[in-house]
Design a protein around this motif. Sequence first.
Motif, PDB file in Angstrom:
ATOM      1  N   UNK A 141     -28.083  24.917  -8.708  1.00  0.00           N
ATOM      2  CA  UNK A 141     -27.747  26.328  -8.461  1.00  0.00           C
ATOM      3  C   UNK A 141     -26.730  26.461  -7.327  1.00  0.00           C
ATOM      4  N   UNK A 142     -26.983  25.750  -6.237  1.00  0.00           N
ATOM      5  CA  UNK A 142     -26.111  25.832  -5.059  1.00  0.00           C
ATOM      6  C   UNK A 142     -24.717  25.297  -5.392  1.00  0.00           C
ATOM      7  N   UNK A 143     -24.668  24.165  -6.107  1.00  0.00           N
ATOM      8  CA  UNK A 143     -23.376  23.576  -6.478  1.00  0.00           C
ATOM      9  C   UNK A 143     -22.593  24.512  -7.383  1.00  0.00           C
ATOM     10  N   UNK A 144     -23.266  25.157  -8.316  1.00  0.00           N
ATOM     11  CA  UNK A 144     -22.577  26.102  -9.206  1.00  0.00           C
ATOM     12  C   UNK A 144     -22.069  27.315  -8.427  1.00  0.00           C
ATOM     13  N   UNK A 145     -22.876  27.791  -7.482  1.00  0.00           N
ATOM     14  CA  UNK A 145     -22.435  28.938  -6.674  1.00  0.00           C
ATOM     15  C   UNK A 145     -21.208  28.569  -5.843  1.00  0.00           C
ATOM     16  N   UNK A 146     -21.202  27.351  -5.313  1.00  0.00           N
ATOM     17  CA  UNK A 146     -20.117  26.922  -4.436  1.00  0.00           C
ATOM     18  C   UNK A 146     -18.822  26.667  -5.213  1.00  0.00           C
ATOM     19  N   UNK A 147     -18.926  25.980  -6.349  1.00  0.00           N
ATOM     20  CA  UNK A 147     -17.724  25.577  -7.091  1.00  0.00           C
ATOM     21  C   UNK A 147     -17.265  26.625  -8.100  1.00  0.00           C
ATOM     22  N   UNK A 148     -18.168  27.534  -8.483  1.00  0.00           N
ATOM     23  CA  UNK A 148     -17.934  28.496  -9.568  1.00  0.00           C
ATOM     24  C   UNK A 148     -17.608  27.771 -10.877  1.00  0.00           C
ATOM     25  N   UNK A 149     -18.233  26.621 -11.036  1.00  0.00           N
ATOM     26  CA  UNK A 149     -18.137  25.854 -12.276  1.00  0.00           C
ATOM     27  C   UNK A 149     -19.540  25.721 -12.868  1.00  0.00           C
ATOM     28  N   UNK A 150     -19.617  25.191 -14.097  1.00  0.00           N
ATOM     29  CA  UNK A 150     -20.914  25.145 -14.769  1.00  0.00           C
ATOM     30  C   UNK A 150     -21.430  23.749 -15.094  1.00  0.00           C
ATOM     31  N   UNK A 151     -20.563  22.815 -15.433  1.00  0.00           N
ATOM     32  CA  UNK A 151     -21.006  21.525 -15.974  1.00  0.00           C
ATOM     33  C   UNK A 151     -21.710  20.678 -14.910  1.00  0.00           C
ATOM     34  N   UNK A 152     -22.721  19.938 -15.358  1.00  0.00           N
ATOM     35  CA  UNK A 152     -23.448  19.002 -14.495  1.00  0.00           C
ATOM     36  C   UNK A 152     -23.424  17.639 -15.170  1.00  0.00           C
ATOM     37  N   UNK A 153     -23.054  16.607 -14.415  1.00  0.00           N
ATOM     38  CA  UNK A 153     -22.992  15.243 -14.936  1.00  0.00           C
ATOM     39  C   UNK A 153     -24.172  14.441 -14.384  1.00  0.00           C
ATOM     40  N   UNK A 224     -12.332  19.371 -13.787  1.00  0.00           N
ATOM     41  CA  UNK A 224     -12.204  20.723 -13.206  1.00  0.00           C
ATOM     42  C   UNK A 224     -13.322  21.657 -13.652  1.00  0.00           C
ATOM     43  N   UNK A 225     -14.138  21.220 -14.625  1.00  0.00           N
ATOM     44  CA  UNK A 225     -15.268  22.037 -15.080  1.00  0.00           C
ATOM     45  C   UNK A 225     -16.598  21.608 -14.469  1.00  0.00           C
ATOM     46  N   UNK A 226     -16.594  20.512 -13.704  1.00  0.00           N
ATOM     47  CA  UNK A 226     -17.852  19.928 -13.227  1.00  0.00           C
ATOM     48  C   UNK A 226     -18.240  20.511 -11.874  1.00  0.00           C
ATOM     49  N   UNK A 227     -19.414  21.111 -11.831  1.00  0.00           N
ATOM     50  CA  UNK A 227     -19.954  21.632 -10.569  1.00  0.00           C
ATOM     51  C   UNK A 227     -20.570  20.525  -9.737  1.00  0.00           C
ATOM     52  N   UNK A 228     -21.355  19.639 -10.401  1.00  0.00           N
ATOM     53  CA  UNK A 228     -22.118  18.640  -9.654  1.00  0.00           C
ATOM     54  C   UNK A 228     -22.248  17.350 -10.452  1.00  0.00           C
ATOM     55  N   UNK A 229     -22.230  16.243  -9.725  1.00  0.00           N
ATOM     56  CA  UNK A 229     -22.657  14.941 -10.237  1.00  0.00           C
ATOM     57  C   UNK A 229     -23.969  14.617  -9.530  1.00  0.00           C
ATOM     58  N   UNK A 230     -25.020  14.377 -10.314  1.00  0.00           N
ATOM     59  CA  UNK A 230     -26.361  14.159  -9.753  1.00  0.00           C
ATOM     60  C   UNK A 230     -26.822  12.754 -10.114  1.00  0.00           C
ATOM     61  N   UNK A 231     -27.166  11.955  -9.105  1.00  0.00           N
ATOM     62  CA  UNK A 231     -27.608  10.585  -9.369  1.00  0.00           C
ATOM     63  C   UNK A 231     -28.651  10.151  -8.348  1.00  0.00           C
ATOM     64  N   UNK A 257     -12.508  13.731  -4.790  1.00  0.00           N
ATOM     65  CA  UNK A 257     -11.120  13.955  -5.194  1.00  0.00           C
ATOM     66  C   UNK A 257     -10.970  15.157  -6.128  1.00  0.00           C
ATOM     67  N   UNK A 258     -12.066  15.542  -6.791  1.00  0.00           N
ATOM     68  CA  UNK A 258     -11.978  16.589  -7.808  1.00  0.00           C
ATOM     69  C   UNK A 258     -12.801  17.839  -7.484  1.00  0.00           C
ATOM     70  N   UNK A 259     -13.192  17.974  -6.195  1.00  0.00           N
ATOM     71  CA  UNK A 259     -13.904  19.174  -5.781  1.00  0.00           C
ATOM     72  C   UNK A 259     -15.273  19.325  -6.420  1.00  0.00           C
ATOM     73  N   UNK A 260     -15.893  18.189  -6.774  1.00  0.00           N
ATOM     74  CA  UNK A 260     -17.220  18.186  -7.397  1.00  0.00           C
ATOM     75  C   UNK A 260     -18.263  17.903  -6.326  1.00  0.00           C
ATOM     76  N   UNK A 261     -19.378  18.627  -6.367  1.00  0.00           N
ATOM     77  CA  UNK A 261     -20.463  18.411  -5.401  1.00  0.00           C
ATOM     78  C   UNK A 261     -21.232  17.150  -5.804  1.00  0.00           C
ATOM     79  N   UNK A 262     -21.283  16.161  -4.903  1.00  0.00           N
ATOM     80  CA  UNK A 262     -22.005  14.912  -5.169  1.00  0.00           C
ATOM     81  C   UNK A 262     -23.429  15.047  -4.631  1.00  0.00           C
TER      82      UNK A 262
END
Length: 450
Positions: A141-153, A224-231, A257-262
């Motif tokens: 939720x926080x990553x989507x709010x911050x990036x204004x993107x939707x995809x999660x990897x 550019x569509x990825x909000x978060x990478x979760x691992x 490099x791509x503005x994705x929340x790790x």
Amino acid sequence: MTELTGGPSLPQERRVVTAIPGPKSLELQARRTAAVAAGVGSTLPVFTTRAGGGVIEDVDGNSLIDFGSGIAVTSVGNSAEAVVRRATAQLADFTHTCFMVTPYEGYVAVCEQLAELTPGDHAKKSALFNSGAEAVENAVKIARAYTRRQAVVVFDHGYHGRTNLTMALTAKNMPYKHGFGPFAPEVYRVPVAYGYRWPTGPENCGPEAAAQAIDQITKQVGAENVAAIVIEPVLGEGGFIEPAKGFLPRIAQFAQDNGIVFVADEIQSGFCRTGQWFACEDEGIVPDLITTAKGIAGGLPLAAVTGRAEIMDAAHPGGLGGTYGGNPVACAAALGAIETMRELDLNAKARRIEEVMKGRLAAMQEKFPVIGDIRGRGAMIAIELVKDPATKEPDAGAAGALAKACHAAGLLVLTCGTYGNVLRFLPPLVIGEDLLNEGLDIIETALAAL
């Protein structure tokens, strides 16, 4: 030594006086079957009366060596002195106000400790919840709010929880997802660096797996569509897989490099379990967000999302929370658990457990070819069992038989792995070395019988 035993009256010894489970446990199991939903399973249906240090005592008077820690929760031992002392004092003052109604110092103090302990020297903030799944869900939720993107990897073999979103994030179908769909959308799964099973060998695994994962994200999702990478820095339920060296730094760099929340999911691997406060420290990873639970509060339900202040503040006021999140008794317990971890240097104890376990298990591997791989760090160690070391065909039957034999002899062990063929060891970090070695003796005997 009350920290180590959960009270001086609990002898630190294995004691098997009945069949396991014994008659009183079987009576309780009959009551349970009538009253508890069948979907709630148990690894070993012995009913606990007391636990502490490295043992669990049941209603029949058996004392089992604990290589499970309630799935990596009671790292400081069960009923650790500082946890009991602080939680008891808080119980006497008040049990609940809801932090969103009237706040209290304990919640703030836990967040301060998390800011201090988690990797990185940037400004950090936290939000507290009840369970690991809640923490992961809120990190998204926080990553989507911050990036204004939707995809999660997420990654092959990953486990992140049992809520609808976290089931979607979790790789394994049975028992976690089967029959429970449809799942949350915009979740994409990519390869992980599973060295033991990598086609070109573990030495090539890190860079090759990272390249494959990044290629899939770029081509199939669009960075550019990825909000978060979760691992998980060490994958838990998936089989205690340590991603091959170089994989995590490359993925973290790609995210940056791509503005994705790790997001590092440290729910099972955090709080001294791997011999460091957090497993991502091993390769110098500084995650944007880190999720914690399990070992944080000595057995009381508490979870957290901690991360960069500007990311954590992206959610609007009122957007994060929950009635019980950061319960005052659980917060007091967490402060007691952290106090115990510092005082007893449980990182050093975890490293010593690794030294003992890996030494003994390596000797067993030479005698028993069913052990295909030994892996993990600290007190998060596993063996992967195979039918043939050459083909690496998973042997789930051997894992089940081995666990059953250990249980009968008075040693609690857990299985895991996408193929159900991994035996995992999560002893309390305060376990005595005599009990640790006795547990390993039982495993060796069971392997010989297998």
